[in-house]
Scaffold this motif. Structure first.
Motif, PDB file in Angstrom:
ATOM      1  N   SER A   2       0.824  -1.204   0.000  1.00 38.75           N
ATOM      2  CA  SER A   2       0.000   0.000   0.000  1.00 38.75           C
ATOM      3  C   SER A   2       0.859   1.255   0.000  1.00 38.75           C
ATOM      4  CB  SER A   2      -0.914   0.010   1.215  1.00 38.75           C
ATOM      5  OG  SER A   2      -0.144   0.043   2.387  1.00 38.75           O
ATOM      6  N   LEU A   3       2.160   1.044   0.158  1.00 37.55           N
ATOM      7  CA  LEU A   3       3.051   2.192   0.230  1.00 37.55           C
ATOM      8  C   LEU A   3       3.256   2.788  -1.153  1.00 37.55           C
ATOM      9  CD1 LEU A   3       4.617   3.577   2.391  1.00 37.55           C
ATOM     10  CD2 LEU A   3       6.460   1.949   2.073  1.00 37.55           C
ATOM     11  N   TYR A   4       3.187   1.951  -2.154  1.00 45.45           N
ATOM     12  CA  TYR A   4       3.495   2.425  -3.501  1.00 45.45           C
ATOM     13  C   TYR A   4       2.283   2.396  -4.407  1.00 45.45           C
ATOM     14  CZ  TYR A   4       8.133   1.999  -1.638  1.00 45.45           C
ATOM     15  OH  TYR A   4       9.234   2.134  -0.845  1.00 45.45           O
ATOM     16  N   THR A  51      -0.765   3.544   4.728  1.00 48.36           N
ATOM     17  CA  THR A  51       0.082   2.442   5.168  1.00 48.36           C
ATOM     18  C   THR A  51       0.370   2.554   6.656  1.00 48.36           C
ATOM     19  OG1 THR A  51       1.099   2.343   3.005  1.00 48.36           O
ATOM     20  CG2 THR A  51       2.291   1.292   4.802  1.00 48.36           C
ATOM     21  N   PHE A  52       0.728   3.741   7.086  1.00 45.93           N
ATOM     22  CA  PHE A  52       1.036   3.938   8.504  1.00 45.93           C
ATOM     23  C   PHE A  52      -0.170   3.565   9.370  1.00 45.93           C
ATOM     24  CE2 PHE A  52       1.053   6.371  12.409  1.00 45.93           C
ATOM     25  CZ  PHE A  52       2.301   6.045  12.913  1.00 45.93           C
ATOM     26  N   ALA A  53      -1.354   4.045   8.981  1.00 41.32           N
ATOM     27  CA  ALA A  53      -2.550   3.768   9.773  1.00 41.32           C
ATOM     28  C   ALA A  53      -2.864   2.272   9.788  1.00 41.32           C
ATOM     29  CB  ALA A  53      -3.738   4.556   9.222  1.00 41.32           C
ATOM     30  N   LEU A  54      -2.734   1.629   8.626  1.00 43.00           N
ATOM     31  CA  LEU A  54      -3.017   0.193   8.554  1.00 43.00           C
ATOM     32  C   LEU A  54      -2.062  -0.627   9.406  1.00 43.00           C
ATOM     33  CD1 LEU A  54      -3.825  -0.651   4.843  1.00 43.00           C
ATOM     34  CD2 LEU A  54      -5.142  -1.310   6.865  1.00 43.00           C
ATOM     35  N   LEU A  55      -0.770  -0.298   9.311  1.00 44.52           N
ATOM     36  CA  LEU A  55       0.221  -1.067  10.068  1.00 44.52           C
ATOM     37  C   LEU A  55       0.010  -0.863  11.561  1.00 44.52           C
ATOM     38  CD1 LEU A  55       3.502  -0.554   8.011  1.00 44.52           C
ATOM     39  CD2 LEU A  55       1.855  -2.422   7.907  1.00 44.52           C
ATOM     40  N   THR A  56      -0.296   0.362  11.953  1.00 51.15           N
ATOM     41  CA  THR A  56      -0.516   0.629  13.365  1.00 51.15           C
ATOM     42  C   THR A  56      -1.746  -0.123  13.862  1.00 51.15           C
ATOM     43  OG1 THR A  56       0.363   2.830  12.957  1.00 51.15           O
ATOM     44  CG2 THR A  56      -0.745   2.492  15.052  1.00 51.15           C
ATOM     45  N   GLN A  57      -2.773  -0.111  13.013  1.00 52.32           N
ATOM     46  CA  GLN A  57      -3.991  -0.806  13.386  1.00 52.32           C
ATOM     47  C   GLN A  57      -3.775  -2.316  13.462  1.00 52.32           C
ATOM     48  OE1 GLN A  57      -6.900   0.496  10.659  1.00 52.32           O
ATOM     49  NE2 GLN A  57      -8.128   1.323  12.306  1.00 52.32           N
ATOM     50  N   ALA A  58      -3.035  -2.854  12.475  1.00 52.17           N
ATOM     51  CA  ALA A  58      -2.756  -4.281  12.473  1.00 52.17           C
ATOM     52  C   ALA A  58      -1.999  -4.636  13.746  1.00 52.17           C
ATOM     53  CB  ALA A  58      -1.948  -4.664  11.238  1.00 52.17           C
ATOM     54  N   ALA A  59      -1.021  -3.795  14.099  1.00 52.91           N
ATOM     55  CA  ALA A  59      -0.244  -4.054  15.307  1.00 52.91           C
ATOM     56  C   ALA A  59      -1.153  -4.022  16.533  1.00 52.91           C
ATOM     57  CB  ALA A  59       0.879  -3.025  15.442  1.00 52.91           C
ATOM     58  N   GLY A  60      -2.159  -3.151  16.503  1.00 52.10           N
ATOM     59  CA  GLY A  60      -3.085  -3.034  17.625  1.00 52.10           C
ATOM     60  C   GLY A  60      -3.957  -4.275  17.821  1.00 52.10           C
ATOM     61  N   ARG A  61      -3.975  -5.181  16.836  1.00 52.18           N
ATOM     62  CA  ARG A  61      -4.779  -6.409  16.949  1.00 52.18           C
ATOM     63  C   ARG A  61      -4.113  -7.431  17.848  1.00 52.18           C
ATOM     64  NH1 ARG A  61      -9.627  -5.723  16.498  1.00 52.18           N
ATOM     65  NH2 ARG A  61      -9.176  -3.534  16.274  1.00 52.18           N
ATOM     66  N   ALA A  62      -2.822  -7.317  18.016  1.00 48.92           N
ATOM     67  CA  ALA A  62      -2.105  -8.357  18.757  1.00 48.92           C
ATOM     68  C   ALA A  62      -2.088  -8.023  20.242  1.00 48.92           C
ATOM     69  CB  ALA A  62      -0.676  -8.480  18.241  1.00 48.92           C
ATOM     70  N   ILE A 115       7.064   2.871   7.438  1.00 47.10           N
ATOM     71  CA  ILE A 115       7.226   1.562   8.071  1.00 47.10           C
ATOM     72  C   ILE A 115       8.052   1.670   9.349  1.00 47.10           C
ATOM     73  CG2 ILE A 115       8.322  -0.697   7.735  1.00 47.10           C
ATOM     74  CD1 ILE A 115       7.210  -0.493   4.820  1.00 47.10           C
ATOM     75  N   ALA A 116       9.121   2.458   9.275  1.00 48.33           N
ATOM     76  CA  ALA A 116       9.965   2.630  10.464  1.00 48.33           C
ATOM     77  C   ALA A 116       9.160   3.246  11.612  1.00 48.33           C
ATOM     78  CB  ALA A 116      11.178   3.496  10.125  1.00 48.33           C
ATOM     79  N   CYS A 117       8.377   4.274  11.315  1.00 43.84           N
ATOM     80  CA  CYS A 117       7.598   4.921  12.377  1.00 43.84           C
ATOM     81  C   CYS A 117       6.486   4.006  12.887  1.00 43.84           C
ATOM     82  CB  CYS A 117       6.995   6.234  11.891  1.00 43.84           C
ATOM     83  SG  CYS A 117       8.219   7.521  11.618  1.00 43.84           S
ATOM     84  N   ALA A 118       5.861   3.240  11.978  1.00 48.80           N
ATOM     85  CA  ALA A 118       4.805   2.329  12.418  1.00 48.80           C
ATOM     86  C   ALA A 118       5.385   1.291  13.366  1.00 48.80           C
ATOM     87  CB  ALA A 118       4.133   1.653  11.225  1.00 48.80           C
ATOM     88  N   SER A 119       6.606   0.813  13.076  1.00 46.69           N
ATOM     89  CA  SER A 119       7.152  -0.223  13.948  1.00 46.69           C
ATOM     90  C   SER A 119       7.558   0.361  15.299  1.00 46.69           C
ATOM     91  CB  SER A 119       8.297  -0.966  13.267  1.00 46.69           C
ATOM     92  OG  SER A 119       9.382  -0.096  13.097  1.00 46.69           O
ATOM     93  N   ARG A 120       7.826   1.649  15.344  1.00 43.14           N
ATOM     94  CA  ARG A 120       8.078   2.287  16.645  1.00 43.14           C
ATOM     95  C   ARG A 120       6.786   2.825  17.260  1.00 43.14           C
ATOM     96  NH1 ARG A 120      12.163   5.164  13.880  1.00 43.14           N
ATOM     97  NH2 ARG A 120      10.903   7.065  14.050  1.00 43.14           N
ATOM     98  N   GLN A 121       5.665   2.722  16.526  1.00 43.81           N
ATOM     99  CA  GLN A 121       4.372   3.265  16.938  1.00 43.81           C
ATOM    100  C   GLN A 121       4.523   4.748  17.274  1.00 43.81           C
ATOM    101  OE1 GLN A 121       1.928   0.418  18.959  1.00 43.81           O
ATOM    102  NE2 GLN A 121       3.387  -1.200  18.662  1.00 43.81           N
ATOM    103  N   ASP A 122       5.146   5.449  16.330  1.00 41.55           N
ATOM    104  CA  ASP A 122       5.505   6.847  16.535  1.00 41.55           C
ATOM    105  C   ASP A 122       4.743   7.724  15.540  1.00 41.55           C
ATOM    106  OD1 ASP A 122       6.736   9.319  16.751  1.00 41.55           O
ATOM    107  OD2 ASP A 122       8.648   8.654  15.901  1.00 41.55           O
ATOM    108  N   TYR A 123       3.546   8.132  15.911  1.00 39.09           N
ATOM    109  CA  TYR A 123       2.730   8.929  15.001  1.00 39.09           C
ATOM    110  C   TYR A 123       3.364  10.281  14.701  1.00 39.09           C
ATOM    111  CZ  TYR A 123      -0.916  11.797  12.992  1.00 39.09           C
ATOM    112  OH  TYR A 123      -1.609  12.639  12.166  1.00 39.09           O
TER     113      TYR A 123
END
Ligand code: ADP
Ligand code: ZN
Ligand code: ZN
Length: 742
Positions: free
Chosen positions: A572-574, A584-595, A616-624
């Motif tokens: 979704s990034l490209y 992409t950021f919102a989706l990855l953060t949301q996906a991470a929030g499922r776990a 991706i880097a910010c999503a993995s740090r959960q850094d909005y």
């Protein structure tokens, strides 16, 4: 001057607009939305109507036009405010007044009211708890879920239970036969004592929650009605804050609207509102029939409802004294209408609130750039909740660089790390979700060895590969030939990413033959409720692994999911869309929030070819906030919203040659009409799907720092198109700050 008046606000008759003249004593005093009295019909019966527009040139001969008799002074009719809102929508988003009115005015249908049914707990609480333990022991999950719900709240609407808890009528019948519950209608109301809505134990708000409520309530008390952004991760207690704010508003005799994306409108959420506000809550969703919607509106009109919960369209609930509009998950694309008028619920809510002296509260863990930007500029007030409410930890997130996997000879879709963790979960009896990020997939081309992606040199969005083998930009029309080797590293592993959910399902089944696997995508959810059936089967523990597209990311709570794998995070990034990184950021953060929503801590694996990309880097740090800074730099540089405003003019038609000529003329007209207004014209270009069902499509973009310039240009274009015969067989639609690219 002449006024256009509608005299009957019912959906069937909305397109009958009548023309009246404006007598001297009313000149300059009339506004769109005002209620007036006009002579109507042969007998000139005095009739109430609403002004929907003005014109200088009458459509009929002036002698035939009757004058408006008078305007209604004090009646602050809700219809009048909704008509004014429709007029604003027409101007702000394009389309006709009739289209705007149809969107805004409630459907009124006189029909028989539905008989309401209630499901009531028939056991004492203690017996109920014993029975619940029994169901849990026997692994009868649906029964347990229903009973737990009833123990929480002993009397609930039947429809609410079947729709939102995914409980089938047969389960209800079984428990009825066992004497656990009773189904009642107004006529057969047997045991009122057991059926009273239980008051929930009140939550004590945390300091941060209290502060958020106080800031809102202080302003509200001083009649300073504003827009607030409640910014906090999932589980940080936003819903508790909304409910507290709403109860303040309701105490003053005013009403509230709560917008929730349809897919996130879960039973748990609705139950909490019922618990707090009892029967004075109404719910709208797309599965209601027209009659049922109309019933809800009846209840609103009879003042039986204080809180309306629903998706986008609930925004137009005709409350007489609206005090607050809440928009949960305000960043969701679903808040933008894809039908004319293509309104955004956020902006429209802010406008409705302004017309009615109400406040707006937006909530999100990953706010839209628009909302956050307006906070930075002081237009909205930011309220922050940091951390999770009930002492639950956020999941740990790891990224896996798929280029390294390829180098080590792993050409599979699953990285070694993800495979390993999946095996562990199977052994521990915990669940895994595999999320294939395919949102807006539009055929970008990338290199699997180095991660290089082919982009438009002018627009900085990805080029899309078309059937004719060329790579095309959907904003400006730039083209270049397809590549066979990577322009950056020379690797032959260059091309589109093709894997679908089915292929992944096969692979997972082969690799983990002992696992029970469910798949959720467009194919498996075609039937009515198909999508809820799969989610509830998974929630009930009927599978170990759930594979799906973005559909699986939202809504349900899965306490036993402790691992989430994101496959192809880059997908979704490209996409060829300037919002790709934000989505992409919102989706990855949301996906991470499922776990890790239950007691056990969760882990998230993000597989990517570009781990260094800030999204991706910010999503993995959960850094909005880190993400926001980087993304705003790009929007500034390229002149994309929210810094600048974008108007897409989509023209469609059956004859390609005619279409191309018309679009060329339209562009010339735009340039001629521009005057000294500052904006940029981009295109025309062929959208990704250049032709759908034998209809050809072209799009022109206008970009400006000033929204008003774009509405002025839209009005010019509307006039130009109306008088120009060449456009008669073509369709033109305007889309301001589009959420989905054509
Ligand atoms: P959000 O809407 O941000 O996802 P919720 O309001 O749903 O968060 O809160 C998450 C969970 O934490 C819910 O179960 C809620 O009841 C609980 N919770 C929220 N605030 C508090 C509080 N102040 N004290 C105890 N529990 C809370
Ligand atoms: Zn390469
Ligand atoms: Zn371009």
């Amino acid at each position: 001057m002449y006024a256009k008046v509608i005299v009957d606000i019912t959906h069937e008759k909305l397109d009958k607009v009548f023309e009246y003249s404006i007598p001297g004593e009313l000149a300059g005093m009339l506004k769109v939305g005002m209620e007036v009295v006009v002579p109507f019909g042969r007998a000139n019966r005095e009739t109430r109507g609403y002004i929907v527009g003005f014109s200088e040139i009458p459509e009929y001969t002036p002698e035939q036009i009757k004058p408006i008799l008078r305007k209604e002074e004090d009646r602050r009719a809700i219809e009048s405010r909704l008509v004014a809102l429709a007029a604003w929508m027409k101007e702000y988003y394009g389309g006709t007044m009739i289209q705007a009115l149809r969107t805004v005015l409630p459907i009124k249908k006189k029909g028989k009211l539905l008989q309401k049914r209630w499901v009531c707990l028939a056991l004492k609480e203690e017996e109920g708890r014993e029975r619940l333990a029994f169901y849990l022991e026997k692994n009868q999950r649906a029964r347990a879920r229903l009973l737990a719900g009833l123990l929480d709240q002993p009397r609930q609407e039947y429809e609410l239970i079947t729709r939102k808890l995914n409980i089938t009528p047969s389960v209800i019948r079984a428990l009825e036969e066992q004497g656990v519950l009773a189904v009642e209608t107004k006529q057969s109301f047997r045991n009122p004592a057991a059926c009273q809505v239980k008051k929930r134990g009140e939550v004590i708000l945390s300091e941060q929650q209290k502060k958020a409520v106080d800031i809102f309530a202080m302003d509200y008390g001083e009649k300073k009605y504003g827009t607030y952004l409640l910014y906090g991760v999932t589980g940080s207690g936003k819903t508790e804050v909304y409910m507290e704010m709403i109860s303040r508003v309701v105490k003053e005799g005013r009403q509230a609207i709560v917008l929730i994306p349809e897919i996130a409108l879960t039973y748990q959420t609705v139950l909490r509102f019922y618990g707090r506000f009892g029967g004075r809550v109404a719910i709208l969703n797309s599965r209601l029939s027209e009659g049922e919607r109309s019933d809800q509106m009846e209840r609103v009109e009879r003042r039986e409802v204080d809180v309306m919960i629903g998706p986008r369209s609930a925004l137009f609930t005709p409350f007489k004294n609206l005090g607050l509009i809440v928009i949960d998950e305000e960043h969701e694309a679903a808040y933008k209408s894809e039908q004319v008028p293509r309104y955004h619920a956020r902006e429209t809510a802010v406008m409705r609130a302004r017309l009615e002296d109400a406040s707006v509260v937006l909530g999100s863990a990953t706010p839209s750039l628009e909302a956050f930007y307006r906070c930075e500029r002081g237009e909205y007030t930011r309220l922050t909740l940091s951390g999770r409410a009930a002492d639950k930890e956020l999941a740990s997130v790891y990224t896996v660089d798929m280029r390294e996997e390829l180098k080590r000879g792993n050409r599979s879709i699953l990285s070694d790390k993800l495979s390993g963790l999946m095996t562990q979960r199977l052994e521990d009896g915990q669940q895994t979700m595999l999320f294939l990020n395919r949102r807006g997939y539009a055929g970008f081309v990338s290199c699997r060895s180095c991660g290089y992606v082919v982009k438009c040199p002018h627009c900085d969005v990805s080029l899309s590969s078309h059937k004719n083998g060329r790579l095309v930009c959907h904003y400006c029309g730039y083209e270049e030939p397809a590549v066979k080797v990577c322009p950056s590293c020379g690797s032959p592993y260059v091309g589109g990413f093709k894997a679908g959910t089915e292929a992944i399902e096969e692979l997972v089944k082969r690799r983990f033959p002992q696992a029970r696997v469910l798949r959720m995508d467009m194919d498996t959810t075609r039937t009515k409720d198909g999508h809820e059936k799969i989610l509830s089967a998974f929630a009930n523990g009927e599978a170990d692994i759930l594979i799906g597209t973005q559909m699986i990311v939202k809504g349900h709570d899965f306490p036993n999911v402790t691992l989430v794998g994101v496959l192809a995070a880059d997908m979704s990034l490209y996409t060829d869309d300037y919002r790709a990184a934000e989505k992409t950021f919102a989706l990855l953060t949301q996906a991470a929030g499922r776990a890790g929503r239950g007691r056990k801590k969760g882990e998230v694996i993000i597989q990517t070819y570009s781990p260094e990309h800030y999204s991706i880097a910010c999503a993995s740090r959960q850094d909005y906030e880190g993400f926001y800074k980087e993304e705003m730099r790009y929007r500034e540089l390229m002149g994309y919203p929210p810094v600048a405003q974008l108007l897409a003019v989509l023209v469609t038609g059956g004859e390609e040659e005619l279409l191309d000529t018309a679009v060329r003329y339209l562009k010339e007209f735009i340039l001629r009409a521009a005057g000294d207004r500052e904006f940029q014209v981009i295109g025309p270009a062929s959208p990704f799907v250049g032709k759908v069902n034998d209809v050809y499509r072209r799009v022109i973009y206008l970009k400006s720092r000033d929204y008003h310039v774009l509405t002025v240009m839209k009005n010019y274009m509307e006039q130009y198109i109306e008088i120009n015969k060449g456009f008669q067989t073509l369709r033109i639609q305007f889309d301001f700050n589009p959420v989905n690219i054509f």
